[in-house]
Design a protein around this motif. Structure first.
Motif, PDB file in Angstrom:
ATOM      1  N   ASP A 207       0.853  -1.175   0.000  1.00 14.54           N
ATOM      2  CA  ASP A 207       0.000   0.000   0.000  1.00 14.54           C
ATOM      3  C   ASP A 207       0.900   1.239   0.000  1.00 14.54           C
ATOM      4  O   ASP A 207       1.772   1.361   0.853  1.00 14.54           O
ATOM      5  CB  ASP A 207      -0.875  -0.031   1.257  1.00 14.54           C
ATOM      6  N   ALA A 208       0.677   2.113  -0.966  1.00 15.65           N
ATOM      7  CA  ALA A 208       1.563   3.268  -1.127  1.00 15.65           C
ATOM      8  C   ALA A 208       1.546   4.157   0.118  1.00 15.65           C
ATOM      9  O   ALA A 208       2.577   4.682   0.531  1.00 15.65           O
ATOM     10  CB  ALA A 208       1.159   4.072  -2.357  1.00 15.65           C
ATOM     11  N   ALA A 209       0.389   4.317   0.718  1.00 13.76           N
ATOM     12  CA  ALA A 209       0.276   5.222   1.866  1.00 13.76           C
ATOM     13  C   ALA A 209       0.878   4.628   3.126  1.00 13.76           C
ATOM     14  O   ALA A 209       1.652   5.284   3.817  1.00 13.76           O
ATOM     15  CB  ALA A 209      -1.198   5.564   2.095  1.00 13.76           C
ATOM     16  N   THR A 210       0.543   3.364   3.417  1.00 15.07           N
ATOM     17  CA  THR A 210       0.973   2.798   4.705  1.00 15.07           C
ATOM     18  C   THR A 210       2.243   1.976   4.588  1.00 15.07           C
ATOM     19  O   THR A 210       2.809   1.569   5.587  1.00 15.07           O
ATOM     20  CB  THR A 210      -0.119   1.875   5.270  1.00 15.07           C
ATOM     21  N   GLN A 211       2.662   1.675   3.366  1.00 19.03           N
ATOM     22  CA  GLN A 211       3.832   0.813   3.122  1.00 19.03           C
ATOM     23  C   GLN A 211       3.587  -0.624   3.592  1.00 19.03           C
ATOM     24  O   GLN A 211       4.509  -1.408   3.689  1.00 19.03           O
ATOM     25  CB  GLN A 211       5.093   1.340   3.847  1.00 19.03           C
ATOM     26  N   GLN A 212       2.346  -0.942   3.904  1.00 24.70           N
ATOM     27  CA  GLN A 212       2.037  -2.296   4.376  1.00 24.70           C
ATOM     28  C   GLN A 212       1.606  -3.187   3.202  1.00 24.70           C
ATOM     29  O   GLN A 212       0.904  -2.731   2.313  1.00 24.70           O
ATOM     30  CB  GLN A 212       0.882  -2.247   5.392  1.00 24.70           C
ATOM     31  N   PRO A 213       2.036  -4.465   3.223  1.00 22.20           N
ATOM     32  CA  PRO A 213       1.593  -5.362   2.153  1.00 22.20           C
ATOM     33  C   PRO A 213       0.127  -5.768   2.347  1.00 22.20           C
ATOM     34  O   PRO A 213      -0.326  -5.902   3.479  1.00 22.20           O
ATOM     35  CB  PRO A 213       2.499  -6.584   2.318  1.00 22.20           C
TER      36      PRO A 213
ATOM     37  N   GLU B 259     -10.252 -14.366 -17.563  1.00 24.15           N
ATOM     38  CA  GLU B 259      -8.994 -13.644 -17.573  1.00 24.15           C
ATOM     39  C   GLU B 259      -9.270 -12.262 -17.009  1.00 24.15           C
ATOM     40  O   GLU B 259     -10.217 -11.603 -17.429  1.00 24.15           O
ATOM     41  CB  GLU B 259      -8.485 -13.554 -19.012  1.00 24.15           C
ATOM     42  N   PHE B 260      -8.467 -11.829 -16.046  1.00 21.06           N
ATOM     43  CA  PHE B 260      -8.639 -10.509 -15.435  1.00 21.06           C
ATOM     44  C   PHE B 260      -7.304  -9.778 -15.419  1.00 21.06           C
ATOM     45  O   PHE B 260      -6.251 -10.418 -15.381  1.00 21.06           O
ATOM     46  CB  PHE B 260      -9.142 -10.648 -13.990  1.00 21.06           C
ATOM     47  N   GLN B 261      -7.381  -8.448 -15.447  1.00 24.33           N
ATOM     48  CA  GLN B 261      -6.155  -7.659 -15.424  1.00 24.33           C
ATOM     49  C   GLN B 261      -6.223  -6.597 -14.360  1.00 24.33           C
ATOM     50  O   GLN B 261      -7.294  -6.119 -14.023  1.00 24.33           O
ATOM     51  CB  GLN B 261      -5.958  -6.961 -16.770  1.00 24.33           C
ATOM     52  N   ASP B 262      -5.045  -6.210 -13.887  1.00 20.82           N
ATOM     53  CA  ASP B 262      -4.982  -5.095 -12.956  1.00 20.82           C
ATOM     54  C   ASP B 262      -3.627  -4.427 -13.123  1.00 20.82           C
ATOM     55  O   ASP B 262      -2.679  -5.062 -13.589  1.00 20.82           O
ATOM     56  CB  ASP B 262      -5.174  -5.589 -11.520  1.00 20.82           C
ATOM     57  N   THR B 263      -3.571  -3.151 -12.770  1.00 20.39           N
ATOM     58  CA  THR B 263      -2.315  -2.421 -12.898  1.00 20.39           C
ATOM     59  C   THR B 263      -1.849  -1.980 -11.518  1.00 20.39           C
ATOM     60  O   THR B 263      -2.648  -1.492 -10.716  1.00 20.39           O
ATOM     61  CB  THR B 263      -2.512  -1.181 -13.804  1.00 20.39           C
ATOM     62  N   PHE B 264      -0.567  -2.190 -11.250  1.00 14.93           N
ATOM     63  CA  PHE B 264       0.021  -1.776  -9.977  1.00 14.93           C
ATOM     64  C   PHE B 264       1.176  -0.839 -10.306  1.00 14.93           C
ATOM     65  O   PHE B 264       1.608  -0.749 -11.462  1.00 14.93           O
ATOM     66  CB  PHE B 264       0.470  -3.000  -9.190  1.00 14.93           C
TER      67      PHE B 264
ATOM     68  N   THR C 242      -1.669 -15.385  -4.973  1.00 19.02           N
ATOM     69  CA  THR C 242      -2.378 -15.763  -3.757  1.00 19.02           C
ATOM     70  C   THR C 242      -3.692 -16.473  -4.105  1.00 19.02           C
ATOM     71  O   THR C 242      -4.279 -16.236  -5.159  1.00 19.02           O
ATOM     72  CB  THR C 242      -2.722 -14.521  -2.915  1.00 19.02           C
ATOM     73  N   GLU C 243      -4.121 -17.344  -3.200  1.00 18.55           N
ATOM     74  CA  GLU C 243      -5.443 -17.966  -3.306  1.00 18.55           C
ATOM     75  C   GLU C 243      -6.205 -17.576  -2.053  1.00 18.55           C
ATOM     76  O   GLU C 243      -5.756 -17.860  -0.944  1.00 18.55           O
ATOM     77  CB  GLU C 243      -5.317 -19.498  -3.362  1.00 18.55           C
ATOM     78  N   GLY C 244      -7.338 -16.922  -2.216  1.00 20.18           N
ATOM     79  CA  GLY C 244      -8.137 -16.497  -1.067  1.00 20.18           C
ATOM     80  C   GLY C 244      -8.787 -15.158  -1.357  1.00 20.18           C
ATOM     81  O   GLY C 244      -8.425 -14.476  -2.313  1.00 20.18           O
ATOM     82  N   ASP C 245      -9.755 -14.793  -0.527  1.00 17.44           N
ATOM     83  CA  ASP C 245     -10.567 -13.619  -0.833  1.00 17.44           C
ATOM     84  C   ASP C 245     -10.251 -12.407   0.032  1.00 17.44           C
ATOM     85  O   ASP C 245     -10.706 -11.316  -0.241  1.00 17.44           O
ATOM     86  CB  ASP C 245     -12.050 -13.970  -0.658  1.00 17.44           C
ATOM     87  N   SER C 246      -9.482 -12.628   1.099  1.00 13.76           N
ATOM     88  CA  SER C 246      -9.257 -11.552   2.051  1.00 13.76           C
ATOM     89  C   SER C 246      -8.145 -10.612   1.574  1.00 13.76           C
ATOM     90  O   SER C 246      -7.255 -11.007   0.833  1.00 13.76           O
ATOM     91  CB  SER C 246      -8.856 -12.176   3.390  1.00 13.76           C
ATOM     92  N   ALA C 247      -8.193  -9.371   2.041  1.00  8.41           N
ATOM     93  CA  ALA C 247      -7.114  -8.427   1.746  1.00  8.41           C
ATOM     94  C   ALA C 247      -5.944  -8.644   2.710  1.00  8.41           C
ATOM     95  O   ALA C 247      -4.844  -8.165   2.490  1.00  8.41           O
ATOM     96  CB  ALA C 247      -7.627  -7.001   1.860  1.00  8.41           C
ATOM     97  N   VAL C 248      -6.218  -9.375   3.783  1.00  2.00           N
ATOM     98  CA  VAL C 248      -5.197  -9.597   4.806  1.00  2.00           C
ATOM     99  C   VAL C 248      -4.289 -10.747   4.370  1.00  2.00           C
ATOM    100  O   VAL C 248      -4.756 -11.860   4.115  1.00  2.00           O
ATOM    101  CB  VAL C 248      -5.869  -9.938   6.162  1.00  2.00           C
TER     102      VAL C 248
END
Ligand SMILES: Nc1ncnc2c1ncn2[C@@H]1O[C@H](COP(=O)(O)OP(=O)(O)OP(=O)(O)O)[C@@H](O)[C@H]1O
Ligand SMILES: [Mg+2]
Length: 499
Positions: free
Chosen positions: A373-379, A394-399, A414-420
């Protein structure tokens, strides 16, 4: 003719579709259902009832429930020579037994199979299932989700149409799937489940109950002795089945040269099972929620899995849905029938004889990558392919790079639905070297794809230079290498068939 196999946690079944389109469960030495258990008797592995009968005699040579361990490096058995067996090899022994049974019926040397797996099996467990078939000398034409197979069997053989909730409580796993069945085909809307919730856990409750009662009568702890425990498991599973018919039964336990009798009523059994049933209810509600569908919009509930024979299950479903669940198919055979129907449609498609009904399934968990995370520097975990996406997809995202001249990029899937991050499965894929001189905030484009067989694939693009940074598959440290599969195949071939 491709064979349909329901490789269950506790019981398996084999089916084919005949020329006239009628599906049939093929009976084997153990009957219509074959216990998914193996007994190593020193010469040849026994499978099914013959093996189950040995559980209480020699528990150390007896192997059960490996399906719960598929896709892990768990040692399922080690023999007297110190040779260790992984879950894939045990499953391979069971699959070979089932396929041999089908071949005897068909009088052919068929190697093509469709095998069913729980909907929420992850990539490693699916790969392990395919490897098990390979070790058994079989070729998996398609892995299909169990509730989807059951829905298809209902749709085709019972002419069912509408929105259905498939409630699948088997021996070892629980699955809920919401499915739309129409003229053109089958579309899964949402799915969810628990890999470690099934009839086996209901057996455990009765076992603890009987053990406590035997203890109260001055008997020994039955869990301290492998043979007593195996006998207790057998007796409790049988008593559980009796409680489906009767409102009271007794369980007789022989130990310390004495006979102990424990009586159990259906009410008592239902009271002790309430927390397990509650978990199935919560999962069903969750899946409906994800599908954005209320119980009132469900046209019917299909009961699948032997454990749905317990009267408390139908009663709960009726309470939740407001109507009686369908019970016009055999709950422990309908998955194998569905597998055979899919096998037949693959055969027909290959021969170009019949238009195939479409089957659209969904992903059972999110897939993504870890980003800072750009603001908190946390993954955190950024989901790229959301749960319940229609497969293939097929899905895309930009980082964006965090600092100027960033040199490396750790790429994880990753496999899973959580942001944690701690709540999802993280696979480190590779450390990528970035081109020199990228500014801060340089866009990196990630494409993730999920194909019909559940294989995951990712592409990464450096947008600044329009240059691909790599093309990746999910690493599978807990699966067998192709060399290990080849060696296990040779080893199984050298193990004589029972007969
Ligand atoms: N009449 C019955 N009453 C209660 N439970 C039953 C009855 N018949 C079968 N069962 C239970 O159903 C379970 C087996 O169901 P099934 O064959 O559908 O599961 P499975 O395919 O082995 O498991 P899974 O689908 O979870 O991998 C066992 O726990 C068995 O004890
Ligand atoms: Mg099953």
């Amino acid at each position: 003719m491709t064979i349909g196999i329901d490789l269950g946690t506790t019981y398996s079944a084999v089916a084919v579709v005949h020329e006239d389109g009628a599906p049939e469960i093929l009976e084997g030495e153990s009957g219509r259902l074959t216990p998914s258990v193996v007994f190593f008797d020193g010469i040849q592995p026994l499978v099914g009832l013959a093996a189950k009968n040995m559980a209480a005699v020699a528990p150390d040579s007896y192997v059960e429930l490996v399906k719960r361990r598929m896709g892990t490096r768990y040692v399922a058995h080690s023999d007297e020579n110190g040779k260790e067996y992984v879950p894939e090899e045990i499953s391979a022994i069971i699959l070979r037994h089932l396929a041999d049974n089908a071949r005897r019926h068909l009088g052919t040397d068929e190697k093509d199979v469709v095998v069913t797996v729980p909907a929420y099996f992850d990539d490693a467990a699916r790969t392990a299932t395919k490897d098990a078939a390979k070790i058994a000398g079989l070729h998996v034409r398609r892995l299909i989700n169990e509730p989807t197979a059951a829905g298809i069997a209902y749709g085709i053989t019972k002419n069912t149409k509408g929105t259905y909730l498939v409630f699948d409580l088997g021996g070892g796993t629980f699955d809920v799937t919401i499915m739309k069945v129409g003229d053109e085909g089958f579309e899964v809307v949402a799915t969810g489940g628990n890999r470690a919730l099934g009839g086996f856990d209901f057996d455990n409750l009765l076992m603890s109950h009987v053990n406590a009662d035997v203890g109260a009568q001055g008997g020994p702890d039955l869990f301290d002795d492998g043979a007593l425990q195996a006998a207790l498991r057998r007796d409790c599973e049988e008593a559980k089945r009796r409680l489906t018919q009767l409102t009271r039964t007794s369980i007789n336990t022989a130990a310390d040269n004495r006979l102990f009798r424990t009586s159990v009523t259906r009410d008592e059994f239902e009271a002790m099972s309430a927390p397990l049933l509650r978990r199935t209810e919560d999962i069903a509600e969750e899946v409906l929620d994800e599908a954005g569908i209320a119980w009132s919009a469900v046209d019917g509930t299909l009961l699948v899995g032997g454990s749905t024979r317990m009267p408390m299950v139908a009663a709960m479903v009726e309470r939740l849905s407001g109507s009686k669940p369908r019970s016009d198919a055999n709950p422990d055979e309908v998955v194998a029938i569905g597998a055979a129907l899919i096998a037949a449609s693959l055969d027909a498609e290959q021969e170009g004889t019949r238009p195939q009904r479409t089957i659209r399934d969904v992903t059972s968990h999110g897939m993504g990558t870890i980003v800072q995370d750009a603001a908190t520097q946390q993954p955190y975990n950024a989901v790229i392919i959301p749960k319940n996406s229609t497969i293939p997809c097929e899905f895309q995202d930009t980082f964006y790079t965090l600092i100027a001249r960033q040199e490396h990029l750790d790429f994880e899937i990753t496999e899973g639905d959580s942001a944690v991050v701690a709540d999802v499965e993280v696979h480190h894929v590779d450390t990528l070297r970035l081109p020199p001189g990228l500014p801060e905030g340089a866009p990196i484009h990630i494409t993730m794809a999920y194909d019909v067989d559940g294989t995951i694939h990712a592409d990464i693009l450096d947008v600044t230079n329009n240059r691909p940074l790599g093309d990746f598959h999910l690493p599978r440290p807990n699966n067998m290498s192709s060399e290990e599969v080849a060696a296990a195949t040779v080893r199984l071939r050298s193990m004589p068939e029972e007969e």
